[in-house]
Design an enzyme around this catalytic site. Structure first.
Site, mmCIF file in Angstrom:
data_model
loop_
_atom_site.group_PDB
_atom_site.id
_atom_site.type_symbol
_atom_site.label_atom_id
_atom_site.label_comp_id
_atom_site.label_asym_id
_atom_site.label_seq_id
_atom_site.Cartn_x
_atom_site.Cartn_y
_atom_site.Cartn_z
ATOM 1 N N THR A 129 0.867 -1.180 0.000
ATOM 2 C CA THR A 129 0.000 0.000 0.000
ATOM 3 C C THR A 129 0.899 1.224 0.000
ATOM 4 O OG1 THR A 129 -1.806 -1.098 1.166
ATOM 5 C CG2 THR A 129 -1.759 1.292 1.266
ATOM 6 N N LYS B 259 -7.658 1.543 -2.719
ATOM 7 C CA LYS B 259 -7.276 1.114 -1.373
ATOM 8 C C LYS B 259 -7.327 2.271 -0.384
ATOM 9 C CE LYS B 259 -5.464 -1.151 2.103
ATOM 10 N NZ LYS B 259 -4.183 -1.856 2.106
ATOM 11 N N LYS C 220 -1.026 5.228 8.601
ATOM 12 C CA LYS C 220 -0.284 5.310 7.341
ATOM 13 C C LYS C 220 -1.239 5.492 6.163
ATOM 14 C CE LYS C 220 1.973 2.295 4.009
ATOM 15 N NZ LYS C 220 2.332 0.896 3.685
#
Length: 297
Positions: free
Chosen positions: A95, A170, A245
């Site tokens: 990611t 995502k 994050k």
């Protein structure tokens, strides 16, 4: 199917993913900087490589699962591109930010390789169980080659669009998840203050308009959902640091695209506060303890 797959990055997610590829019959060459991770991969049926380049050499496909964009760029530019055989397929399941994802895919394509960005959703349990959801960005032909491999590690493999679209999906999904978890935690905290039993509130809201994944699959209070990390003192699952994050990536993307994300910004601030107070390693549902005042680092 591709006979040999190089797998680089054997952390909590990558180790389960590599194991599932080995179980599916692929010859998996695994590499990680951790000796413990390599030993676990060997036990799961993978062949251990001494470097990323060694893992990649002669492989039909490469899967990477790395911490951040800088690591993805460094591994592909420093070891993968130079060692991979002509026409190899690359799948980056990390990611990372959309800009870096597009840059690496473009570099791979320019050198004659096929590549997709394919971040995942589902967490450690889904990685081990082979039930991840893959959000895939890249050309249709590259997706067609990647889909059979990714399906061995997941229950859903969805083509989101061109290069970087997987990462975009995502970070948007996880921003929504972070926001909904905070809302769910606030509701349970308020219910408690108002004298409602947590199980009773769950039984009502899970069948009413407040129902959401954060409540019914990942309930932040112990009891109603036995498999949820809330029943294990918020250990395991999806670390608050990883949620932070992803929220930071979403806020960076929002700033770059001039998108209004006030709730996302507030969610980032709350997870930053939770992490600063020692909650980074706890499951992200543990933020309920910050909201209800019971957190003690």
């Amino acid at each position: 199917m591709a006979e040999t797959i190089a797998f680089i990055g054997l952390g909590n997610m990558g180790s389960g993913m590599a194991a599932n590829l080995a179980k599916a019959g692929y010859a998996v060459r695994a590499f990680d900087l951790s000796a413990d991770a390599l030993a676990r991969a060997k036990g799961d049926g993978c062949t251990v490589a001494g470097s990323a380049a060694e893992a990649v050499s002669g492989a039909d496909a490469v899967v990477t699962m790395l911490p951040a964009g800088k690591h993805v760029e460094a591994v592909y530019n420093g070891e993968v591109f130079g060692a991979a055989k002509s026409g190899a397929l690359f799948m980056d399941c990390s990611t990372i930010d959309v800009v870096t994802a597009r840059k690496v895919v473009e570099a791979a394509t320019a050198q004659g390789f096929a590549m997709v960005d394919a971040p995942v959703s589902g967490g450690v349990a889904a990685a081990s169980g082979g039930t991840l959801t893959f959000m895939v960005g890249g050309e249709a032909a590259a997706f067609g080659r990647a889909e059979p491999i990714l399906s061995r590690m997941g229950k859903a493999v969805i083509h989101a669009g061109g290069a970087g679209a997987g990462q975009a999906a995502k970070i948007c999904n996880n921003m929504l998840l972070g926001i909904s978890m905070i809302g769910t935690c606030e509701a349970f905290a308020l219910a408690e203050k108002l004298g409602l039993d947590a199980q009773v509130f769950f039984d009502i809201s899970s069948k009413a308009s407040g129902q959401c994944w954060s409540m019914t699959s990942y309930c932040p209070v112990p009891g109603p959902v036995p498999a949820a990390p809330s029943n294990r003192d918020y250990e395991g699952g999806f670390a608050a640091a990883l949620m932070l994050k992803d929220l930071k990536l979403a806020m960076e993307a929002a700033a770059a695209s001039n998108a209004a994300t006030p709730m996302g910004a507030q969610a980032e601030a709350l997870y930053q506060a939770f992490s600063n107070l020692g909650g980074a390693a706890k499951d992200f549902s543990g933020i309920i303890k910050l909201l209800d005042g019971s957190w003690c680092a």
